[in-house]
Motif scaffolding. Sequence first.
Motif, PDB file in Angstrom:
ATOM      1  N   LEU A   1       0.841  -1.193   0.000  1.00 25.40           N
ATOM      2  CA  LEU A   1       0.000   0.000   0.000  1.00 25.40           C
ATOM      3  C   LEU A   1       0.880   1.248   0.000  1.00 25.40           C
ATOM      4  O   LEU A   1       1.666   1.454   0.918  1.00 25.40           O
ATOM      5  CB  LEU A   1      -0.911   0.007   1.240  1.00 25.40           C
ATOM      6  N   GLY A   2       0.763   2.046  -1.048  1.00 29.35           N
ATOM      7  CA  GLY A   2       1.435   3.343  -1.078  1.00 29.35           C
ATOM      8  C   GLY A   2       0.524   4.324  -0.363  1.00 29.35           C
ATOM      9  O   GLY A   2      -0.619   4.514  -0.768  1.00 29.35           O
ATOM     10  N   PHE A   3       1.003   4.929   0.713  1.00 26.66           N
ATOM     11  CA  PHE A   3       0.144   5.730   1.587  1.00 26.66           C
ATOM     12  C   PHE A   3      -0.132   7.126   1.033  1.00 26.66           C
ATOM     13  O   PHE A   3       0.761   7.770   0.495  1.00 26.66           O
ATOM     14  CB  PHE A   3       0.782   5.873   2.977  1.00 26.66           C
TER      15      PHE A   3
ATOM     16  N   PRO B   1       2.196   9.353   4.044  1.00 28.87           N
ATOM     17  CA  PRO B   1       3.235   8.493   4.630  1.00 28.87           C
ATOM     18  C   PRO B   1       3.565   8.942   6.059  1.00 28.87           C
ATOM     19  O   PRO B   1       3.567  10.128   6.357  1.00 28.87           O
ATOM     20  CB  PRO B   1       4.425   8.700   3.691  1.00 28.87           C
ATOM     21  N   VAL B   2       3.823   7.976   6.919  1.00 28.08           N
ATOM     22  CA  VAL B   2       3.950   8.226   8.354  1.00 28.08           C
ATOM     23  C   VAL B   2       5.407   8.493   8.731  1.00 28.08           C
ATOM     24  O   VAL B   2       6.319   7.862   8.207  1.00 28.08           O
ATOM     25  CB  VAL B   2       3.415   6.998   9.129  1.00 28.08           C
ATOM     26  N   GLU B   3       5.620   9.419   9.655  1.00 23.88           N
ATOM     27  CA  GLU B   3       6.980   9.737  10.104  1.00 23.88           C
ATOM     28  C   GLU B   3       7.434   8.770  11.190  1.00 23.88           C
ATOM     29  O   GLU B   3       6.675   8.431  12.084  1.00 23.88           O
ATOM     30  CB  GLU B   3       7.022  11.160  10.666  1.00 23.88           C
ATOM     31  N   LEU B   4       8.696   8.342  11.092  1.00 25.79           N
ATOM     32  CA  LEU B   4       9.295   7.491  12.127  1.00 25.79           C
ATOM     33  C   LEU B   4      10.577   8.169  12.613  1.00 25.79           C
ATOM     34  O   LEU B   4      11.663   7.878  12.112  1.00 25.79           O
ATOM     35  CB  LEU B   4       9.610   6.092  11.572  1.00 25.79           C
TER      36      LEU B   4
ATOM     37  N   VAL C   1      12.721   8.310   8.733  1.00 22.55           N
ATOM     38  CA  VAL C   1      11.741   8.001   7.696  1.00 22.55           C
ATOM     39  C   VAL C   1      10.665   9.098   7.631  1.00 22.55           C
ATOM     40  O   VAL C   1       9.966   9.343   8.622  1.00 22.55           O
ATOM     41  CB  VAL C   1      11.062   6.634   7.969  1.00 22.55           C
ATOM     42  N   ASN C   2      10.601   9.756   6.493  1.00 23.39           N
ATOM     43  CA  ASN C   2       9.597  10.802   6.212  1.00 23.39           C
ATOM     44  C   ASN C   2       9.690  12.040   7.111  1.00 23.39           C
ATOM     45  O   ASN C   2       8.853  12.937   7.012  1.00 23.39           O
ATOM     46  CB  ASN C   2       8.162  10.247   6.302  1.00 23.39           C
TER      47      ASN C   2
ATOM     48  N   ASN D   1       9.654   8.395  -1.789  1.00 22.55           N
ATOM     49  CA  ASN D   1      10.081   7.399  -0.820  1.00 22.55           C
ATOM     50  C   ASN D   1       9.122   6.199  -0.821  1.00 22.55           C
ATOM     51  O   ASN D   1       9.544   5.048  -0.674  1.00 22.55           O
ATOM     52  CB  ASN D   1      10.144   8.050   0.569  1.00 22.55           C
ATOM     53  N   GLU D   2       7.828   6.461  -0.998  1.00 21.32           N
ATOM     54  CA  GLU D   2       6.861   5.364  -1.087  1.00 21.32           C
ATOM     55  C   GLU D   2       7.168   4.484  -2.297  1.00 21.32           C
ATOM     56  O   GLU D   2       7.131   3.258  -2.223  1.00 21.32           O
ATOM     57  CB  GLU D   2       5.421   5.900  -1.207  1.00 21.32           C
TER      58      GLU D   2
ATOM     59  N   ASP E   1      -0.911   4.664  13.684  1.00 19.99           N
ATOM     60  CA  ASP E   1      -0.464   4.932  12.308  1.00 19.99           C
ATOM     61  C   ASP E   1       0.946   4.390  12.061  1.00 19.99           C
ATOM     62  O   ASP E   1       1.226   3.784  11.032  1.00 19.99           O
ATOM     63  CB  ASP E   1      -0.400   6.448  12.045  1.00 19.99           C
ATOM     64  N   GLN E   2       1.837   4.641  13.024  1.00 19.29           N
ATOM     65  CA  GLN E   2       3.226   4.198  12.851  1.00 19.29           C
ATOM     66  C   GLN E   2       3.302   2.673  12.817  1.00 19.29           C
ATOM     67  O   GLN E   2       4.000   2.098  11.982  1.00 19.29           O
ATOM     68  CB  GLN E   2       4.101   4.727  13.996  1.00 19.29           C
TER      69      GLN E   2
ATOM     70  N   TYR F   1       1.839   1.386   9.523  1.00 24.48           N
ATOM     71  CA  TYR F   1       2.776   1.653   8.416  1.00 24.48           C
ATOM     72  C   TYR F   1       3.876   0.587   8.381  1.00 24.48           C
ATOM     73  O   TYR F   1       4.169   0.008   7.333  1.00 24.48           O
ATOM     74  CB  TYR F   1       3.387   3.040   8.625  1.00 24.48           C
TER      75      TYR F   1
ATOM     76  N   GLN G   1       2.491  -2.854   7.416  1.00 20.66           N
ATOM     77  CA  GLN G   1       2.184  -2.947   5.990  1.00 20.66           C
ATOM     78  C   GLN G   1       3.460  -3.201   5.192  1.00 20.66           C
ATOM     79  O   GLN G   1       3.432  -3.716   4.088  1.00 20.66           O
ATOM     80  CB  GLN G   1       1.490  -1.659   5.511  1.00 20.66           C
ATOM     81  N   ARG G   2       4.603  -2.883   5.782  1.00 19.53           N
ATOM     82  CA  ARG G   2       5.872  -3.147   5.101  1.00 19.53           C
ATOM     83  C   ARG G   2       6.473  -4.481   5.521  1.00 19.53           C
ATOM     84  O   ARG G   2       7.627  -4.769   5.232  1.00 19.53           O
ATOM     85  CB  ARG G   2       6.864  -2.012   5.366  1.00 19.53           C
TER      86      ARG G   2
ATOM     87  N   ILE H   1      11.093   1.294  16.266  1.00 17.28           N
ATOM     88  CA  ILE H   1      10.735   2.679  16.589  1.00 17.28           C
ATOM     89  C   ILE H   1      11.405   3.119  17.888  1.00 17.28           C
ATOM     90  O   ILE H   1      11.966   4.212  17.976  1.00 17.28           O
ATOM     91  CB  ILE H   1       9.192   2.831  16.691  1.00 17.28           C
TER      92      ILE H   1
END
Lengths: 257, 485
Positions: free
Chosen positions: A85-87, A90-93, A145-146, A157-158, B433-434, B437, B440-441, B452
Amino acid sequence: MTNMLEIKDLHAEVGGTEILKGLNLTIGEGEVHAIMGPNGAGKSTLSYVLSGRDGYEVTSGSISYRGQDLFELAIEERAAAGIFLGFQYPVELPGVSSTTFLKTALNAILRQRGEDELDAMQFMKRLRTHTKALNISDDMLRRGVNVGFSGGEKKRNEILQMALLEPSFAVLDETDSGLDIDALKVVAEGVNALRAPDRSILVITHYQRLLDYIVPDFVHVLANGKIARSGGKELALELEENGYGEYASGTSGIEAA
Amino acid sequence: MSYTTETADQVSSIAGEKYKYGFVTDIEMDLAPMGLNEDIVRFISAKKDEPEWLLQWRLRAYERWLTMEEPKWAKVQYPEIDFQDAYYYAAPKSKEDGPKSLDEVDPELLRTYEKLGIPLLEQQMLAGVAVDAVFDSVSVATTFRKELAKVGVIFCPISEAVKDYPELVQKYLGSVVPYSDNFYATLNSAVFTDGSFCYIPKGVRCPMELSTYFRINQANSGQFERTLIIADEGSYVSYLEGCTAPQRDENQLHAAVVELILLDDAEIKYSTVQNWYPGDADGKGGIYNFVTKRAACRGRNSKVSWTQVETGSAVTWKYPSCILQGDNSVGEFYSVAITNNLQQADTGTKMIHIGENTSSTIIAKGISAGRSQSTYRGLVRMQPGAKGARNYTQCDSLLIGDKCGAHTVPYIENRNRTAQIEHEATTAKISEDQLFYCRQRGLTDEEALSMIVNGFCKQVLQELPMEFAVEAQKLVGISLEGSVG
C-alpha cells in the motif's frame, strides 16, 4: 489462469457506519486499474480493507488474492504475500533512518517467505539500483523516515519502498495528492518502471491528471460504496469533463482516512 | 477500541516468560544470620578479614543509618521494606576455601555465568573485555588480571583491594559518596560486601574494557556492592556493568554505591546495562534498585561519561551524578529508561558545576509501556565560581498505550551570570499509524515497536561500547515485548 484479485459483494464498516456497500472488482495479472470517485465514496476504506488495517471491519463478502482468502492473513502476512500500500499520508518514524527501515522491512518479508535475508552489503547494492532513478539522495536515506520530507520526497520514498519490496499487487492511494507537476512526473515514471506482466497495480485518485502519466487499462468509478461504472481509460477523461455530479449520493458517507 | 484490551491480554500472557535470566543456581551458601544489627556489621567485616579502620567506618555508618529515614520524595510507591527480613551476607560455600585461580571456581558458578552469556574462562571470553563476576555478596572471579597488571592497571574485588592496596582504598573510599550521604548509601556503607576496585595509573590508557557482572541468586537477600574507580592523571578507562537476578515473587533490595575519581586530564566512560528481574505483569516480585553513583572530576580537563540502559527492576531510584570541580571538566549523562507492566523508574542525574568552563550534557530518554511510571529527575547547579560553565539538557519521553505515565522534573539552580543552561523536553506517543505503516511493510508489531523505540534511543545507545550496543538494542526489544496488541 487465476486472477490477481477478486472482490465479491464487499461490505465494510468503520466505527459502525457502513462505507463499502457491495463492491465487486476483478483485477487480472499485469493489469493497471484506476479507481476514481468523489470524496467520501470509500476509496481509502477500500485500500485499508485490502491491507487489513484494524478498525475497518468487513461485514460480508469476500476478497480472493491469487486464489487465497485474503481475510485469513494478518497485515504483515499480506505484505509478505506481496500486497503493498502506497500511503496517501506516509507516516513519520523519528530516529529510524530510511536505510534501517528499508532493510528491516525487506528482511522481514524475506524471512516470512522463508528466503535468505540480505546482509548490509547485499542490501546496499540492491538499494542503489533504485535510488538513482527516483532521485533519492543519500541524505534522504540517512534522515528519519519521512521526517522533514517534502510532499514530493515522501511520495518518492513510497515508490522506492515499492520498488525494493517488489510486490505482486500494489495499491497507490492518492499518490498524486500534494505533488506539483514535476514531482508527479518523477513518481509516475517510477511506477511505470514497475509495471510488469506478473504485477498488478490499483491506482486510487480523485483527479484525472495522474492518469495522463500512469495510463490505466481499466477505470472504475467508486460512488456510495459501490463500483458505479467501469470502462477504459477514456472514462477518466469523461469524468474530468463532467465531474462526479451524477454519482453524488444523497447520503454522502464519511471518508474515513 | 480492542487495541487496549488486546494489549492487556498480550501483556499478561507474555510477561514473566520473557525474562530469560530468571533461573536459580542451586549451590550451597554460607549465610549471615537473618536481620540487621551491629553484630551483623561485625560479622561481615570479620568474614572479609578487614582492618580495624574499615570496621569502625562501617559501624559509624550503621549508627548514622539508625537515625535516618527512607527518602520519600521520588515518584515511586512500594510497601514498607522490612530491613530485618533479609540476609546481609550470602556467599557460595565453595568460596570459603578461597579458590584463587579460575580453574578452582565451582563449575556450577561457571555454568551460571555461561548461561548468562558471560563465560569466565578466558579462552571463551570476548576478547578485550575483563570481567569481575560478583555473585550475591562475593566476587567469584576476575579475569585478565595478569594482562592488566602488565600495564599497571589494578582490577580486583574491592574486598581484596582493602588488603592489597589499603592506602588507595583508605584515601578514596567514601570520598565521593560519604558514609552519611543518604539512607541507602549509608546502609551500603555499613553492610557492603563486595564489588569492583579499579585503579588506572598515570598516563595509562586501559587496554581493554573492564566490566563487572552482578548476579543476585540467594532468596531473601539484599545485594550491597561498592565500586571504586580511580583514574589517575591522563588515564582512560571504559567500564561496563551488567546485572540480572532470578525470578522470584518476593522483592529484593539492591543498594549499591559507585564512586569515581578523576584527576587531571583523566577520562572514565561508565556504562550500565541494568536488567534486574522487573517483577511479573501484576507487579509481583522484582528488584528494588536504589543506587547512588557519583563521579568527582577533581582534575582539570577531566571527563566522565555515564551511559545507562535501565530496563529491569521493579523500582529504580538512581541519579548518577558528576561533580565538575576541575576547570574545563566535562560531565555527560546518556540514559535510556524503559518501564513496562507495573515497573517504576525515577532516574536522572545531578551536574554540579564548580570549576570554570565546566560543561555538561544530559540526554535522557524515557519509554513507558503497560501501566508503568517513568520519571526523569535531574539537577543542574552552577556554583558561583563556575565562570563560563555550560549545560545542555534534553529529555524525551515516549509513551506506549494509554495507561502509563512519563514525568520530567528538572531542577535548575544558577548562581553565576556567565553560565549557560539549555533545557529541552518532548513527549510523544507511538501511534497506531506508525505501527500500521511498519506492519504494511512486513514487520510484526514487536519488530515495529523495537525499531521505533531503538530509533528513539539511538542517541544514547550509540554511546555504548560497540560490544554491548547490539545486546542493548535486543534488550530494548525484549523489554517491551507484549506491550502492543
